[in-house]
Each structure stands twice: as C-alpha cells, then as structure tokens.
Design a protein around this motif. Structure first.
Motif, PDB file in Angstrom:
ATOM      1  N   MET A 274       0.841  -1.179   0.000  1.00  0.00           N
ATOM      2  CA  MET A 274       0.000   0.000   0.000  1.00  0.00           C
ATOM      3  C   MET A 274       0.887   1.244   0.000  1.00  0.00           C
ATOM      4  SD  MET A 274      -2.953   1.111   2.718  1.00  0.00           S
ATOM      5  CE  MET A 274      -3.813  -0.410   2.444  1.00  0.00           C
ATOM      6  N   ASN A 275       0.575   2.169  -0.830  1.00  0.00           N
ATOM      7  CA  ASN A 275       1.336   3.400  -0.936  1.00  0.00           C
ATOM      8  C   ASN A 275       1.004   4.324   0.229  1.00  0.00           C
ATOM      9  OD1 ASN A 275       2.367   5.916  -1.574  1.00  0.00           O
ATOM     10  ND2 ASN A 275       1.566   5.943  -3.647  1.00  0.00           N
ATOM     11  N   PRO A 276       2.031   4.720   1.036  1.00  0.00           N
ATOM     12  CA  PRO A 276       1.739   5.592   2.177  1.00  0.00           C
ATOM     13  C   PRO A 276       1.223   6.963   1.758  1.00  0.00           C
ATOM     14  CG  PRO A 276       4.099   5.291   1.930  1.00  0.00           C
ATOM     15  CD  PRO A 276       3.437   4.368   0.948  1.00  0.00           C
ATOM     16  N   GLN A 277       1.439   7.341   0.519  1.00  0.00           N
ATOM     17  CA  GLN A 277       0.954   8.630   0.036  1.00  0.00           C
ATOM     18  C   GLN A 277      -0.491   8.567  -0.451  1.00  0.00           C
ATOM     19  OE1 GLN A 277       2.873  11.253   0.530  1.00  0.00           O
ATOM     20  NE2 GLN A 277       4.382   9.847   1.370  1.00  0.00           N
TER      21      GLN A 277
ATOM     22  N   ALA B  43      -4.365   3.663   7.064  1.00  0.00           N
ATOM     23  CA  ALA B  43      -3.135   4.466   7.146  1.00  0.00           C
ATOM     24  C   ALA B  43      -2.351   4.138   8.415  1.00  0.00           C
ATOM     25  CB  ALA B  43      -3.467   5.958   7.096  1.00  0.00           C
ATOM     26  N   VAL B  44      -3.054   3.912   9.519  1.00  0.00           N
ATOM     27  CA  VAL B  44      -2.393   3.581  10.783  1.00  0.00           C
ATOM     28  C   VAL B  44      -1.824   2.165  10.724  1.00  0.00           C
ATOM     29  CG1 VAL B  44      -2.717   3.312  13.270  1.00  0.00           C
ATOM     30  CG2 VAL B  44      -3.857   5.185  12.064  1.00  0.00           C
ATOM     31  N   VAL B  45      -2.588   1.223  10.187  1.00  0.00           N
ATOM     32  CA  VAL B  45      -2.109  -0.155  10.045  1.00  0.00           C
ATOM     33  C   VAL B  45      -0.859  -0.172   9.165  1.00  0.00           C
ATOM     34  CG1 VAL B  45      -2.652  -2.449   9.115  1.00  0.00           C
ATOM     35  CG2 VAL B  45      -4.355  -1.207  10.483  1.00  0.00           C
ATOM     36  N   HIS B  46      -0.873   0.592   8.086  1.00  0.00           N
ATOM     37  CA  HIS B  46       0.294   0.664   7.195  1.00  0.00           C
ATOM     38  C   HIS B  46       1.511   1.216   7.943  1.00  0.00           C
ATOM     39  CE1 HIS B  46       2.653   1.187   3.569  1.00  0.00           C
ATOM     40  NE2 HIS B  46       2.913   2.416   3.987  1.00  0.00           N
TER      41      HIS B  46
END
Length: 107
Positions: free
Chosen positions: A1-4, A85-88
């Motif tokens: 998954m892309n953090p952006q 987003a937090v899991v990533h």
C-alpha cells in the motif's frame, strides 16, 4: 500500500448494531467465564464484551454480533479501529524496529 495514497476518513465498516445471538453469546460466555477464573477480581468489567475484531467505529464479538464502539480508547479515538493508514504505518515501523529501550544499558 502506498503511504501517500489518500485514505477515507472513516474506513468501510459493517452496519451496526447488528445482533446475531442473545447477549452475551455462547462464545463470549465461555471466554468471560475463563477470564473470571484467571484474572484478578481487582480488574473489573462493567459488561461482558469480548472483541474478536474491529474496524472504524465498530467491534465484532466472537459470536458475530456487531456493536458501535462508544468507549474507544486513546489509540483509536481519532481514527477508528484498524484505519488503513495507521495499520500501514505500524507495519512499516514493525519491519524496522518494534521497541528500543534507551535507558537499559550497563555501566
């Protein structure tokens, strides 16, 4: 998954509340019975909730009952449970280092 990547403010979550059993359900009764046997009575519980998994503002118990989480803890108040987003971010950090004790050194 892309953090952006742009994540929704509230992740897709199950409809709640949704009850499949009488409360507490049979699996929750088994688990809370075991909990009472092995946990100090000084650790009180107001109600027999066992979380199997959670997403957004919902918690699903081991019997498949889905509840709105009206008692979200510090770690989930602003983002909900398991926000992508937090899991990533946790996954990425855990690949590097989970904990470092900076004061645990010998002289």
């Amino acid at each position: 998954m892309n953090p952006q990547a742009k994540f929704p403010l509230i992740p897709e979550q199950p409809a709640a509340p949704r009850l499949k059993t009488a409360l507490p359900g049979p699996n929750v009764q088994t688990l809370t019975g075991r909990d009472h046997q092995v946990t100090s009575p000084s650790y009180t519980r107001d109600y027999p909730l066992v979380a199997d998994h959670a997403i957004g503002s919902t918690i699903t118990d081991p019997d498949g009952n889905v509840f709105l989480d009206m008692t979200a803890g510090i770690a989930v108040t602003s983002t909900g449970h398991c926000h992508p987003a937090v899991v990533h971010a946790i996954h990425e950090q855990s690949r590097r280092c989970l904990q470092h004790v900076g004061h645990g050194f010998l002289l």
